[in-house]
Design an enzyme around this catalytic site. Structure first.
Site, PDB file in Angstrom:
ATOM      1  N   SER A   1      10.777  31.039 -38.946  1.00 47.16           N
ATOM      2  CA  SER A   1       9.406  30.519 -39.020  1.00 47.16           C
ATOM      3  C   SER A   1       8.690  30.864 -37.728  1.00 47.16           C
ATOM      4  O   SER A   1       9.328  30.941 -36.666  1.00 47.16           O
ATOM      5  CB  SER A   1       9.437  28.996 -39.181  1.00 47.16           C
ATOM      6  OG  SER A   1       8.135  28.451 -39.009  1.00 47.16           O
TER       7      SER A   1
ATOM      8  N   SER B   1      16.018  28.184 -55.721  1.00 51.19           N
ATOM      9  CA  SER B   1      15.508  27.413 -56.854  1.00 51.19           C
ATOM     10  C   SER B   1      13.997  27.265 -56.861  1.00 51.19           C
ATOM     11  O   SER B   1      13.401  27.036 -57.915  1.00 51.19           O
ATOM     12  CB  SER B   1      16.145  26.015 -56.842  1.00 51.19           C
ATOM     13  OG  SER B   1      16.044  25.436 -55.556  1.00 51.19           O
ATOM     14  N   ARG B   2      13.385  27.363 -55.689  1.00 54.71           N
ATOM     15  CA  ARG B   2      11.945  27.075 -55.585  1.00 54.71           C
ATOM     16  C   ARG B   2      11.339  27.952 -54.502  1.00 54.71           C
ATOM     17  O   ARG B   2      12.040  28.568 -53.698  1.00 54.71           O
ATOM     18  CB  ARG B   2      11.717  25.620 -55.159  1.00 54.71           C
ATOM     19  CG  ARG B   2      12.240  24.595 -56.097  1.00 54.71           C
ATOM     20  CD  ARG B   2      11.905  23.182 -55.629  1.00 54.71           C
ATOM     21  NE  ARG B   2      12.759  22.712 -54.552  1.00 54.71           N
ATOM     22  CZ  ARG B   2      12.321  22.274 -53.371  1.00 54.71           C
ATOM     23  NH1 ARG B   2      11.030  22.282 -53.084  1.00 54.71           N
ATOM     24  NH2 ARG B   2      13.175  21.842 -52.442  1.00 54.71           N
TER      25      ARG B   2
ATOM     26  N   ASN C   1      17.893  31.643 -46.790  1.00 54.18           N
ATOM     27  CA  ASN C   1      16.554  31.081 -46.990  1.00 54.18           C
ATOM     28  C   ASN C   1      16.510  29.559 -47.014  1.00 54.18           C
ATOM     29  O   ASN C   1      15.524  28.966 -46.600  1.00 54.18           O
ATOM     30  CB  ASN C   1      15.973  31.629 -48.306  1.00 54.18           C
ATOM     31  CG  ASN C   1      14.749  30.859 -48.746  1.00 54.18           C
ATOM     32  OD1 ASN C   1      13.653  31.051 -48.218  1.00 54.18           O
ATOM     33  ND2 ASN C   1      14.917  29.953 -49.708  1.00 54.18           N
TER      34      ASN C   1
ATOM     35  N   TYR D   1      11.918  20.692 -35.900  1.00 54.27           N
ATOM     36  CA  TYR D   1      12.135  21.833 -36.804  1.00 54.27           C
ATOM     37  C   TYR D   1      12.104  23.147 -36.019  1.00 54.27           C
ATOM     38  O   TYR D   1      12.929  24.037 -36.244  1.00 54.27           O
ATOM     39  CB  TYR D   1      11.027  21.796 -37.854  1.00 54.27           C
ATOM     40  CG  TYR D   1      10.870  22.966 -38.782  1.00 54.27           C
ATOM     41  CD1 TYR D   1      11.722  23.155 -39.862  1.00 54.27           C
ATOM     42  CD2 TYR D   1       9.808  23.862 -38.631  1.00 54.27           C
ATOM     43  CE1 TYR D   1      11.530  24.214 -40.757  1.00 54.27           C
ATOM     44  CE2 TYR D   1       9.607  24.908 -39.511  1.00 54.27           C
ATOM     45  CZ  TYR D   1      10.471  25.087 -40.577  1.00 54.27           C
ATOM     46  OH  TYR D   1      10.278  26.125 -41.460  1.00 54.27           O
TER      47      TYR D   1
ATOM     48  N   ILE E   1       3.009  29.021 -45.715  1.00 58.26           N
ATOM     49  CA  ILE E   1       3.155  29.575 -47.061  1.00 58.26           C
ATOM     50  C   ILE E   1       3.042  28.413 -48.043  1.00 58.26           C
ATOM     51  O   ILE E   1       3.697  27.369 -47.852  1.00 58.26           O
ATOM     52  CB  ILE E   1       4.532  30.278 -47.226  1.00 58.26           C
ATOM     53  CG1 ILE E   1       4.767  31.321 -46.121  1.00 58.26           C
ATOM     54  CG2 ILE E   1       4.641  30.903 -48.622  1.00 58.26           C
ATOM     55  CD1 ILE E   1       3.807  32.485 -46.080  1.00 58.26           C
TER      56      ILE E   1
HETATM   57  P1  NDP Z   1      10.762  24.671 -50.415  1.00 56.99           P
HETATM   58  O1  NDP Z   1      10.888  23.274 -49.962  1.00 56.99           O
HETATM   59  O2  NDP Z   1       9.748  25.028 -51.422  1.00 56.99           O
HETATM   60  O3  NDP Z   1      12.195  25.216 -50.923  1.00 56.99           O
HETATM   61  C1  NDP Z   1      13.316  24.979 -50.106  1.00 56.99           C
HETATM   62  C2  NDP Z   1      14.508  25.644 -50.741  1.00 56.99           C
HETATM   63  O4  NDP Z   1      15.645  25.371 -49.909  1.00 56.99           O
HETATM   64  C3  NDP Z   1      14.797  25.086 -52.117  1.00 56.99           C
HETATM   65  O5  NDP Z   1      15.247  26.115 -52.956  1.00 56.99           O
HETATM   66  C4  NDP Z   1      15.901  24.087 -51.834  1.00 56.99           C
HETATM   67  O6  NDP Z   1      16.795  23.923 -52.932  1.00 56.99           O
HETATM   68  C5  NDP Z   1      16.637  24.753 -50.699  1.00 56.99           C
HETATM   69  N1  NDP Z   1      17.415  23.772 -49.952  1.00 56.99           N
HETATM   70  C6  NDP Z   1      16.965  22.785 -49.140  1.00 56.99           C
HETATM   71  N2  NDP Z   1      17.995  22.041 -48.704  1.00 56.99           N
HETATM   72  C7  NDP Z   1      19.111  22.571 -49.260  1.00 56.99           C
HETATM   73  C8  NDP Z   1      20.493  22.239 -49.214  1.00 56.99           C
HETATM   74  N3  NDP Z   1      20.960  21.200 -48.495  1.00 56.99           N
HETATM   75  N4  NDP Z   1      21.367  23.002 -49.911  1.00 56.99           N
HETATM   76  C9  NDP Z   1      20.927  24.041 -50.650  1.00 56.99           C
HETATM   77  N5  NDP Z   1      19.637  24.392 -50.750  1.00 56.99           N
HETATM   78  C10 NDP Z   1      18.738  23.655 -50.062  1.00 56.99           C
HETATM   79  O7  NDP Z   1      10.519  25.508 -49.081  1.00 56.99           O
HETATM   80  P2  NDP Z   1       9.990  26.990 -48.820  1.00 56.99           P
HETATM   81  O8  NDP Z   1      10.245  27.844 -49.983  1.00 56.99           O
HETATM   82  O9  NDP Z   1       8.634  26.873 -48.262  1.00 56.99           O
HETATM   83  O10 NDP Z   1      10.946  27.387 -47.599  1.00 56.99           O
HETATM   84  C11 NDP Z   1      11.950  28.389 -47.683  1.00 56.99           C
HETATM   85  C12 NDP Z   1      12.288  28.807 -46.260  1.00 56.99           C
HETATM   86  O11 NDP Z   1      11.121  29.295 -45.608  1.00 56.99           O
HETATM   87  C13 NDP Z   1      12.825  27.670 -45.386  1.00 56.99           C
HETATM   88  O12 NDP Z   1      13.855  28.158 -44.558  1.00 56.99           O
HETATM   89  C14 NDP Z   1      11.604  27.284 -44.555  1.00 56.99           C
HETATM   90  O13 NDP Z   1      11.959  26.680 -43.343  1.00 56.99           O
HETATM   91  C15 NDP Z   1      10.944  28.628 -44.383  1.00 56.99           C
HETATM   92  N6  NDP Z   1       9.536  28.593 -44.028  1.00 56.99           N
HETATM   93  C16 NDP Z   1       8.599  28.038 -44.871  1.00 56.99           C
HETATM   94  C17 NDP Z   1       7.282  28.019 -44.509  1.00 56.99           C
HETATM   95  C18 NDP Z   1       6.205  27.420 -45.345  1.00 56.99           C
HETATM   96  O14 NDP Z   1       5.064  27.258 -44.841  1.00 56.99           O
HETATM   97  N7  NDP Z   1       6.460  27.095 -46.619  1.00 56.99           N
HETATM   98  C19 NDP Z   1       6.823  28.587 -43.226  1.00 56.99           C
HETATM   99  C20 NDP Z   1       7.885  29.167 -42.444  1.00 56.99           C
HETATM  100  C21 NDP Z   1       9.172  29.157 -42.838  1.00 56.99           C
HETATM  101  P3  NDP Z   1      16.887  22.594 -53.824  1.00 56.99           P
HETATM  102  O15 NDP Z   1      15.508  22.180 -54.178  1.00 56.99           O
HETATM  103  O16 NDP Z   1      17.700  23.066 -54.993  1.00 56.99           O
HETATM  104  O17 NDP Z   1      17.619  21.591 -52.986  1.00 56.99           O
END
Ligand code: NDP
Length: 247
Positions: free
Chosen positions: A142, A16-17, A92, A156, A189
């Site tokens: 990560s 979604s994001r 993801n 984490y 990121i």
């Molecule tokens: P965001 O917070 O922007 O997005 C997180 C995503 O995970 C959303 O789509 C959210 O969906 C979904 N999500 C979270 N909890 C749930 C749940 N219980 N059930 C279903 N979906 C869920 O994070 P990022 O895009 O930055 O992160 C994506 C991945 O990358 C993660 O695994 C994160 O750990 C990893 N990562 C990110 C880094 C960064 O610096 N941004 C660095 C290293 C790794 P919804 O909003 O619909 O709940």
């Protein structure tokens, strides 16, 4: 753009994001039909699916709370049954509780492990059942899985260390069936989770030799490589997309 995923079906959890949305759009831009899951962000997820349908691909957004035991497995079985195949799975969805180890509440720990680790375990196990020769699984870990680089990140880090090993183990176990499993470890990121102007942002920029945050699209490009036949001999390994943070 070439069509590396023409005729393929991909599932991206947490599409979604942020990084997941970028991955979903990148795979679709190269020809895949893409199902994405969401937890709380229904509108955003529907908008991503709509954008993908506008590219001429099939897409749908499915509610799936990754913290619920069995939810991820159920979605994978359902998608494979309805689409007749599943070629790419991207694990993801993730959460990033910044908390000291000494003060981490049980609920925070349990929820984080459920989303970041148990759902990935379920995803790997379910994908093995439905994927055939040429299947590709990518887990988003990560660089924090290698080291607890900053105060508050250690809890984490433990989940991200776990997903690295279980994904590499899947590469070893599933390889004989022609299914590859790899892990992408992003550095900082710029997303809602870790905005480039947020807490500890300046510290993180200083830790990255390229001197900046990465973009979700830069992670998506690496995922597309691993998901495609360009990565056909890459299995059971880790690709860091971190601007040299761990060099
Ligand atoms: P965001 O917070 O922007 O997005 C997180 C995503 O995970 C959303 O789509 C959210 O969906 C979904 N999500 C979270 N909890 C749930 C749940 N219980 N059930 C279903 N979906 C869920 O994070 P990022 O895009 O930055 O992160 C994506 C991945 O990358 C993660 O695994 C994160 O750990 C990893 N990562 C990110 C880094 C960064 O610096 N941004 C660095 C290293 C790794 P919804 O909003 O619909 O709940």
């Amino acid at each position: 753009m070439t069509s590396r995923f023409e005729g393929k079906v991909a599932l991206v959890t947490g599409g979604s994001r942020g990084i997941g949305a970028a991955i979903a759009k990148r795979l679709a831009s190269e020809g895949a039909d893409v199902v994405l899951t969401y937890g709380g962000s229904q509108e955003k997820a529907e908008a991503v699916a709509e954008e993908i349908r506008a590219m001429g691909r099939k897409s749908e957004a499915i509610h799936c709370d990754a913290a619920q035991r069995g939810a991820t497995s159920a979605v994978i079985s359902d998608v494979a049954a309805r689409y007749g195949q599943l070629d790419v799975l991207v694990n993801n969805a993730g959460v990033y509780p910044l908390t000291s180890l000494a003060k981490c509440p049980d609920e925070t720990w349990d929820h984080m492990l459920a989303v970041n680790l148990t759902a990935v375990f379920e995803g790997l196990r379910a994908a093995y059942q439905v994927m055939g020769q040429g299947g590709s699984i990518i887990t988003i870990g990560s660089v924090a899985g290698d080291a607890a680089q900053m105060p508050g990140v250690g809890v984490y880090s433990s989940s991200k260390a776990g997903v690295e090993l279980i994904t590499r183990a899947a590469g070893r176990e599933f390889g004989r069936k022609g299914i590859r499993a790899n892990i992408v470890q992003p550095g900082p990121i710029d997303t809602d989770m870790n905005p480039a102007d947020g807490q500890n942002a300046e510290l993180q920029k200083m830790m990255v030799p390229l001197g900046r945050y990465g973009h979700s699209e830069e992670v998506a490009a690496a995922v597309a490589f691993l998901a495609s036949d360009d990565g056909s001999y890459v299995n059971g390994t880790t690709l860091k997309v971190c601007g040299g943070m761990t060099a």
